[in-house]
Design an enzyme around this catalytic site. Structure first.
Site, PDB file in Angstrom:
ATOM      1  NE  ARG A 186      -3.889  -2.155   0.127  1.00 56.54           N
ATOM      2  CZ  ARG A 186      -3.745  -3.402  -0.338  1.00 56.54           C
ATOM      3  NH1 ARG A 186      -2.621  -3.727  -0.968  1.00 56.54           N
ATOM      4  NH2 ARG A 186      -4.696  -4.287  -0.200  1.00 56.54           N
ATOM      5  CB  SER A 226      -9.666  -1.706   3.544  1.00 55.24           C
ATOM      6  OG  SER A 226     -10.150  -3.000   3.266  1.00 55.24           O
ATOM      7  CD  GLU A 249      -6.104   0.658   1.561  1.00 59.90           C
ATOM      8  OE1 GLU A 249      -6.385   0.341   0.390  1.00 59.90           O
ATOM      9  OE2 GLU A 249      -6.124  -0.144   2.505  1.00 59.90           O
TER      10      GLU A 249
END
Length: 359
Positions: free
Chosen positions: A174, A252, A351
């Site tokens: 990520r 998410s 995120e």
């Protein structure tokens, strides 16, 4: 506030960022430019930079939380399209040049139909192709770094086009060069190299293997794997659906924490622990932490009429139940983050990109 786009496109009035994001929150933009070619993207960003205006580049808006006051600058909406197949043989694989504004899942569907493997497990991920290197998107055992060859960008710092090979993109869980140096690079084009094969890559994710009725490491037809991934994502509310408020989210909201071995050992014995070779740290599950801290599916700060809550299908997604503000969404996320910190001493990191707001 006004919204203009010159030759690139125009709007009759101020554009709300809520209308450009999957979470559907965010105030108005001071100025909006819709760019349909790479040249228009570069021109719009360069003009704003020359004028000293803040710039926000938006693709599919699937990983973006914009504050209720909006964005006091130029929003460049990337709507470029084009997929060029440079080669596609069994030896070298399919070598694709893809414009940043192309829909990611549509590209995955085309790859599966064409017998190009390597991205079938990334089915159903919302957003545009240009956003995928930023997060190094990954799911069900695959990630973009497996197939990325290079990225063409506009380097705002140096004022020039720059092609960055995948090896220099600092792709990790990520994370990437594009997050290390936020705002510097505007992604214009992504080059992928996909193996030519009717079979998917070996299944590496236990949940997907179970859905397919196969063992880890086995291979199945591309279309079969894509449908299995889409089914799993739908079950979690992770495939966009206008009628399903569980999909009104950024996916998410928190990343899985990477912890030192000592901190991971301090978690309860049944906490998930997975060595992360790239960082030398231990990855644990954000969803496990959220649930064990007492935040179940559907958790919302207002139990009577919540405008924002955790998804009823997936505890990592903070969702807009209809009419939520950015403040509503962030209040839920903040409560979850603080609760996990208090219970386990682990700080969950968001995120999505937060613009004009913070936790």
């Amino acid at each position: 506030m006004t919204s203009t786009a010159g030759e690139q496109g125009s709007a009759p009035g101020p554009v709300r960022l809520a209308d450009l994001t999957t979470l559907r929150v965010g105030g108005p933009a001071a100025r909006t430019v819709v760019a349909t070619t790479r040249r228009q993207v570069v021109d719009a960003v360069s003009a704003a930079d020359a004028a000293g205006e803040p710039v926000l580049v938006v693709g599919g808006g699937s990983n973006l939380v914009v504050g209720d006051d909006g964005f006091d600058g130029t929003v460049v909406v990337v709507r470029t399209t084009g997929v060029e197949l440079e080669s596609g043989d069994w030896c070298g694989g399919a070598f694709l040049h893809v414009d940043a504004g192309e829909d990611w899942d549509a590209l995955v569907a085309r790859a599966v139909a064409s017998g190009w493997s390597g991205v079938e497990c990334l089915s159903g991920i919302p957003g545009t192709v240009g956003a995928t290197p930023v997060q190094n998107v990954g799911a069900y055992g695959q990630q973009l770094s497996d197939v990325l060859a290079s990225v063409q960008t506009w380097d705002r710092k140096d004022g020039r086009l720059r092609t960055i090979p995948a090896s220099n993109c600092r792709l990790r869980y990520r994370d990437s060069l594009f997050k290390d140096e936020p705002g510097r690079y505007v992604i214009l084009d992504v080059v992928l190299q996909l193996p030519v094969n009717d079979l998917a890559a070996p299944v590496r994710y236990a949940e997907l293997a179970e859905r397919l009725g196969t063992g880890p490491g086995e291979r199945r037809p591309l279309a079969e794997v894509r449908e299995a991934v889409l089914a799993l994502r739908r079950r979690k509310g992770m495939v966009l659906d206008e009628a399903d408020h569980d999909t009104w989210s950024t996916g998410s909201f928190f990343t899985n924490p990477l912890l030192s071995a000592e901190r991971a050992d301090a978690l309860p014995p049944d906490a998930p622990r997975h060595p992360d070779p790239a960082s030398g740290l231990v990855k644990t599950s954000a969803a496990w932490l959220v649930e064990r801290a007492g935040f179940g599916r559907g958790y919302g700060l207002d139990p009577v009429a919540p405008r924002a809550s955790l998804s009823t299908k997936h505890t990592l997604a903070v969702t807009n139940r209809g009419g939520a503000s950015a403040a509503d969404v962030l209040a839920v996320a903040r409560a979850v983050r603080d609760g996990v910190r208090e219970r386990f001493g682990v700080e969950l990191a968001p995120e999505p990109e937060l613009v004009g707001c913070s936790l």
